[in-house]
Design a protein around this motif. Sequence first.
Motif, mmCIF file in Angstrom:
data_model
loop_
_atom_site.group_PDB
_atom_site.id
_atom_site.type_symbol
_atom_site.label_atom_id
_atom_site.label_comp_id
_atom_site.label_asym_id
_atom_site.label_seq_id
_atom_site.Cartn_x
_atom_site.Cartn_y
_atom_site.Cartn_z
ATOM 1 N N GLN A 162 52.744 63.030 57.294
ATOM 2 C CA GLN A 162 51.677 63.995 57.596
ATOM 3 C C GLN A 162 51.789 64.613 58.986
ATOM 4 O OE1 GLN A 162 47.602 63.051 56.166
ATOM 5 N NE2 GLN A 162 48.528 61.283 55.229
ATOM 6 N N ILE A 163 52.760 64.155 59.768
ATOM 7 C CA ILE A 163 53.040 64.845 61.029
ATOM 8 C C ILE A 163 53.998 65.977 60.689
ATOM 9 C CG2 ILE A 163 53.822 64.597 63.430
ATOM 10 C CD1 ILE A 163 51.611 62.568 62.583
ATOM 11 N N ILE A 164 53.579 67.207 60.902
ATOM 12 C CA ILE A 164 54.412 68.351 60.527
ATOM 13 C C ILE A 164 55.203 68.872 61.723
ATOM 14 C CG2 ILE A 164 54.418 70.658 59.542
ATOM 15 C CD1 ILE A 164 52.000 70.042 58.048
ATOM 16 N N PHE A 165 54.528 68.951 62.877
ATOM 17 C CA PHE A 165 55.195 69.434 64.086
ATOM 18 C C PHE A 165 54.976 68.441 65.219
ATOM 19 C CE2 PHE A 165 53.751 73.395 61.959
ATOM 20 C CZ PHE A 165 54.986 73.997 61.758
ATOM 21 N N ARG A 166 56.043 68.243 66.011
ATOM 22 C CA ARG A 166 55.936 67.474 67.240
ATOM 23 C C ARG A 166 56.404 68.344 68.384
ATOM 24 N NH1 ARG A 166 55.514 61.904 65.805
ATOM 25 N NH2 ARG A 166 56.944 61.884 64.062
ATOM 26 N N TYR A 167 55.850 68.128 69.588
ATOM 27 C CA TYR A 167 56.414 68.765 70.768
ATOM 28 C C TYR A 167 57.757 68.081 71.023
ATOM 29 C CZ TYR A 167 51.584 70.293 71.283
ATOM 30 O OH TYR A 167 50.346 70.835 71.057
ATOM 31 N N ALA A 168 58.811 68.887 71.246
ATOM 32 C CA ALA A 168 60.139 68.322 71.487
ATOM 33 C C ALA A 168 60.117 67.527 72.792
ATOM 34 C CB ALA A 168 61.169 69.440 71.556
ATOM 35 N N ALA A 169 61.078 66.623 72.925
ATOM 36 C CA ALA A 169 61.126 65.732 74.093
ATOM 37 C C ALA A 169 60.950 66.521 75.388
ATOM 38 C CB ALA A 169 62.461 64.996 74.096
ATOM 39 N N GLY A 170 60.033 66.064 76.215
ATOM 40 C CA GLY A 170 59.789 66.705 77.505
ATOM 41 C C GLY A 170 58.935 67.951 77.425
ATOM 42 N N SER A 171 58.426 68.252 76.227
ATOM 43 C CA SER A 171 57.718 69.517 76.027
ATOM 44 C C SER A 171 56.216 69.305 75.761
ATOM 45 C CB SER A 171 58.376 70.249 74.845
ATOM 46 O OG SER A 171 57.909 71.539 74.684
ATOM 47 N N ASN A 172 55.792 68.033 75.690
ATOM 48 C CA ASN A 172 54.379 67.739 75.374
ATOM 49 C C ASN A 172 53.462 68.268 76.483
ATOM 50 O OD1 ASN A 172 51.873 66.598 74.926
ATOM 51 N ND2 ASN A 172 52.685 64.642 74.184
#
Lengths: 219, 80
Positions: A162-172
């Motif tokens: 159910q997680i569709i998008f994550r902030y890429a590493a270092g981008s949160n």
Amino acid sequence: MKTSIIQFPGLNRESDMIMALENVAGARVETVWHTETSLPDTDLVVIPGGFSYGDYLRCGAIAARSPIMKAIIEHANKGGKVLGVCNGFQILVETGMLRGALMRNANLKFVCKRVVLKVENDSTFFTSKMTKGDQVSCPVAHHDGNYFVDKETLKRLEGDGQIIFRYAAGSNPNGSLNDIAGICNAKGNVIGMMPHPENMIEPLHGKTDCRPLFESIAA
Amino acid sequence: MKAMIKVTLKKGVLDPQGKAIMGSLGSLGFDGYNNIRQGKYFELDIDAASKADAQAKVKDMCEKLLANTVIENYEIEITG
């Protein structure tokens, strides 16, 4: 694709969203005022971004209790598609249609910048034209996008895709738990995300990375 | 009757605003304090047949709007 875009007082991203839906997704868009109690004949409901009710009480809290929301919940319960972006995502979690809460950004700042999103689930109506692991540029503009949910629910969301998008590493940009930027419900027909893909689809936006998301809607 | 409602963050939920307030108090020269948590406070006048009735009404308000029970707890006090 028959699409209803919901207008609450204080939302301000509806024009960009309508343009993306019409120009890229080829949708026929009708605007629905929040005091309505029923939806027109609709495949997809979109709640755009902005600052409904001035973010009073909690972001999205008051809009989530508007008359139209009952009809949107019914639409979703029957399997109809729902997409909430930014304030739209906050409204969907406030109704309980999506799990968790969106809290004040960890650094307390309003963030307005471009981040990199990683696609985690490519089988939803908004990501089917993408591939798991794809990374796309996308703007964010919010003060309360710090996703939080209890440990048990988090485990379930992660396990069920159910997680569709994550902030890429270092981008949160906001301190979100597990870098979560967008989620869906268990059936996958209700999607919410903090970033603004509708603002990354034209050469004038600088990049067109998010066009495949809207092309997914048309598919 | 009057209802007073305190809404606070649940234990374990990070409170960056509380943390910033703590830093600001420190820069004013205060010391000897810890664990500041920011919350919300509501007051309302309520028509009810009894205190228990008022309590039940306000609890319903908290569950449906005043608190987000995913992240917040609430306490209700009825007077008058």
